[in-house]
Design a protein around this motif. Structure first.
Motif, short mmCIF file in Angstrom:
data_model
loop_
_atom_site.label_atom_id
_atom_site.label_comp_id
_atom_site.label_asym_id
_atom_site.label_seq_id
_atom_site.Cartn_x
_atom_site.Cartn_y
_atom_site.Cartn_z
N GLY A 159 -9.00 24.25 7.28
CA GLY A 159 -9.20 23.23 8.35
C GLY A 159 -9.88 21.96 8.18
N LEU A 160 -10.79 22.14 7.31
CA LEU A 160 -11.63 20.71 6.74
C LEU A 160 -10.95 19.86 5.95
N VAL A 161 -9.95 20.33 5.25
CA VAL A 161 -8.97 19.33 4.56
C VAL A 161 -7.99 18.87 5.27
N ALA A 162 -7.46 19.69 6.32
CA ALA A 162 -6.64 19.17 7.26
C ALA A 162 -7.11 17.89 8.13
N LEU A 163 -8.24 17.97 8.31
CA LEU A 163 -8.85 16.99 9.41
C LEU A 163 -8.98 15.57 8.23
N TRP A 164 -9.40 15.93 6.84
CA TRP A 164 -9.32 14.82 6.05
C TRP A 164 -8.02 14.13 5.84
N PHE A 165 -6.80 15.06 6.07
CA PHE A 165 -5.53 14.58 5.72
C PHE A 165 -5.03 13.76 6.91
N LEU A 166 -5.77 13.46 8.04
CA LEU A 166 -5.14 12.69 9.02
C LEU A 166 -5.06 11.21 8.71
N PRO A 167 -5.49 10.61 7.81
CA PRO A 167 -4.98 9.23 7.38
C PRO A 167 -3.23 9.35 6.81
N ILE A 168 -3.33 10.44 6.05
CA ILE A 168 -2.00 10.60 5.51
C ILE A 168 -0.98 10.91 6.75
N HIS A 169 -1.41 11.55 7.65
CA HIS A 169 -0.68 12.10 8.72
C HIS A 169 -0.07 10.59 9.63
N PHE A 170 -0.99 9.67 9.62
CA PHE A 170 -0.59 8.42 10.36
C PHE A 170 0.17 7.52 9.37
N SER A 171 0.10 7.68 8.17
CA SER A 171 0.73 6.91 7.22
C SER A 171 2.27 7.22 7.21
N TRP A 193 9.43 0.85 -7.83
CA TRP A 193 8.15 0.49 -8.49
C TRP A 193 6.63 0.99 -7.52
N VAL A 194 7.00 0.97 -6.30
CA VAL A 194 5.94 1.11 -5.36
C VAL A 194 5.55 2.74 -5.81
N SER A 195 6.48 3.69 -5.94
CA SER A 195 6.30 4.96 -6.02
C SER A 195 5.57 5.20 -7.35
N LEU A 196 5.92 4.34 -8.37
CA LEU A 196 5.31 4.43 -9.79
C LEU A 196 3.88 4.09 -9.65
N VAL A 197 3.49 3.19 -9.01
CA VAL A 197 2.21 2.52 -8.83
C VAL A 197 1.54 3.59 -8.12
N TRP A 229 -0.99 5.58 1.45
CA TRP A 229 -1.17 4.27 1.91
C TRP A 229 -0.72 3.24 1.01
N VAL A 230 -1.12 3.55 -0.32
CA VAL A 230 -0.49 2.31 -1.35
C VAL A 230 0.91 2.47 -0.97
N VAL A 232 2.59 2.68 1.63
CA VAL A 232 2.85 1.91 2.84
C VAL A 232 2.70 0.44 2.65
N PHE A 233 1.55 0.08 2.15
CA PHE A 233 1.28 -1.25 1.92
C PHE A 233 2.23 -1.87 0.79
N GLY A 234 2.69 -1.20 -0.16
CA GLY A 234 3.47 -1.54 -1.13
C GLY A 234 4.83 -2.14 -0.58
N MET A 235 5.37 -1.27 0.14
CA MET A 235 6.80 -1.60 0.95
C MET A 235 6.70 -2.43 1.95
N LEU A 236 5.46 -2.38 2.69
CA LEU A 236 5.15 -3.45 3.76
C LEU A 236 5.08 -4.73 3.27
N GLY A 237 4.26 -5.06 2.19
CA GLY A 237 3.98 -6.25 1.45
C GLY A 237 5.44 -6.75 1.08
N TYR A 238 5.97 -6.08 0.35
CA TYR A 238 7.61 -6.57 0.02
C TYR A 238 8.47 -7.00 1.28
N THR A 239 8.28 -6.33 2.36
CA THR A 239 8.91 -6.78 3.44
C THR A 239 8.49 -7.79 4.16
#
Length: 485
Positions: A159-171, A193-197, A229-230, A232-239
């Protein structure tokens, strides 16, 4: 005299044979050319899609590997939070984002490029709002896990880990639509490239947080947050920074119109894919209740792990088929969409047959790298033929699902999945496993032949008999003449 009369006839006959031979030879060469061109288009999407899926899956494996160094409770909590809680929500949001494969793919094929950016923004809005509705899954993870029988220490840590996973959930609300947006216009190189980074960053941050800062499982959760989030921002930055000049024209208020119709298509996509993703997860839960099935369940977990890795290939074809079919339907080429389907099915099936043969050849060595238990290895050897059949069927089924996504058939395919998997497959598995006392083999075999095989057959029949030219007219009027546009 007869020879003189027959001579022109013989010459004419020979000429006709030569002409016919040239026509047939030209048709064969033309078919080879078409197959080659379509194969190149297909693998232009399949390759990067497989790589990005493997990379994101590897981030989870890296996290579990580091957690295993911290202790058994830490490993169990990370595994449960990642596989069950995060996996459930990711599957739903990923499925909902697949609506973009229909809309963006067909808009790109129709050369209505500006609509791709609008569709993606609508998907962001819908998925972001749905992310809030799913928050109770994380907030109440601990009491739910206790009710399901997990030990108190594992449930509380999960349950503690799940709460810390909330940023992934919104990503997920942004990452999934971005990936489909780029795939639909064949901008697949950036995904690699984004996946590799992201995977490189993840390994480094995980090591830093665990061994240098000693943050424990919380540090691993934060590392996974950052890595997603890397992406997300990688693909968003390219777009937004010039990578998609025709399809991204900036934020638009048009994204807030037609949200209800968009939500319905997204919900259909989500339900359709979730019903598929949950099917074999339920298999493990069902067999866990069979008496004295500990070794069999361990062996089944090994088989499902092998199947999960191999499934990266059919899922790559799922994405590629959806894009190719949608592009051709949007361009008004019904026959080309049908041809793309045939080429994709052949490619994926051949690879499935190859892996099926490999499983049967190395049936007694499959579990060597997964378990040191002789009993588990023997059980995996015993289940190998079921694993081979599962891989074979799963090499065709995702391609046909990709056709459904590219064509916008998600709603009725969801009904097909519900009927085949949950009204036929699971009941047959229960009967074979418990009534006929066939154990894990009976449950698994029943779910393969009663669910997967029937679903694959129905989708194949529908796809073969579909009027593709009528499909072109239907999609053009549906997506470009009403609130979707």
């Amino acid at each position: 005299m007869d020879e003189e009369i027959n001579q022109p006839l013989l010459e004419q006959s020979s000429s006709n044979v030569i002409v016919h031979y040239k026509v047939v030879k030209g048709a064969e060469e033309d078919l080879k050319t078409r197959v080659w061109i379509e194969s190149r288009k297909l693998w232009h999407i399949v390759g990067p899609s497989i790589f990005s899926r493997v990379a994101s899956g590897s981030m989870n494996i890296v996290t579990q590997a580091f957690a295993g160094q911290l202790g058994d409770v830490e490993l169990a909590s990370i595994s449960i939070a990642n596989t069950v809680i995060l996996g459930f929500n990711f599957g739903l949001l990923l499925g909902m984002a697949s609506a973009l494969e229909t809309l963006c793919g067909q808009a790109f094929g129709a050369k209505r490029y500006h609509l791709l950016g609008v569709y993606m923004q609508r998907s962001w809005i819908v998925l972001f709002l749905c992310s809030f509705l799913l928050l109770p899954v994380y907030v109440y993870a601990t009491p739910v896990l206790k009710v399901l029988g997990q030990p108190d220490d594992v449930a509380e840590q999960s349950g503690l880990v799940a709460l810390w996973f909330l940023p992934i959930h919104f990503s997920f609300a942004f990452q999934c639509p971005l990936q489909r947006f780029l795939q639909s216009q064949l901008k697949t190189g950036v995904l690699v490239w984004v996946s590799l980074v992201a995977i490189v960053v993840h390994v480094f941050i995980s090591w830093l947080f665990v061994y240098q800062f000693e943050f424990g499982v919380v540090g691993l959760a934060i590392a996974l947050d950052i890595s997603w989030w890397v992406l997300v921002f990688g693909m968003l930055g390219y777009t937004v920074c010039g990578g998609c000049p025709d399809t991204w024209t900036g934020f638009s208020v048009q994204a807030f119109s037609g949200l209800w119709d968009f939500l319905k298509l997204s919900a259909s996509s989500g339900v359709m894919l979730c019903l598929e993703n949950w099917y074999y997860r339920i298999l493990i839960l069902m067999t866990g209740n069979i008496k004295n099935a500990t070794v069999a369940v361990d062996a089944l977990s090994v088989c499902m792990g092998i199947n999960g890795w191999e499934m990266m290939i059919p899922l790559g074809f799922f994405a590629a088929t959806g894009v190719r079919v949608a592009n051709e339907l949007g361009a008004g080429n019904g026959k080309a969409a049908k041809f793309a389907t045939k080429v994709s099915v052949v490619h994926s099936t051949l690879i499935g047959v190859l892996f099926c043969v490999l499983i049967m050849v190395f049936h007694d060595k499959l579990a060597v790298i997964f378990s040191s238990s002789t009993q588990v290895r023997e059980a995996v050897d015993k289940f190998s033929y079921l694993l081979a059949l599962t891989i074979l069927f799963n090499s065709v089924q995702p391609v046909l699902s990709g056709v459904a996504v590219g064509s916008g058939w998600q709603a009725w395919v969801a009904y097909v999945n519900l009927g085949c998997y949950y009204l036929i497959g699971i009941p047959i598995g229960i009967v074979m496993g418990w009534v006929f006392n066939l154990g894990v083999e009976g449950v698994w075999g029943g779910m393969i032949f009663g669910g997967t095989a029937v679903q694959t057959g129905i989708l194949a029949i529908i796809t073969i008999h579909r009027d593709w030219e009528k499909e072109v007219k239907l999609k053009t009027s549906l997506y470009f003449d009403n609130s979707f546009a």
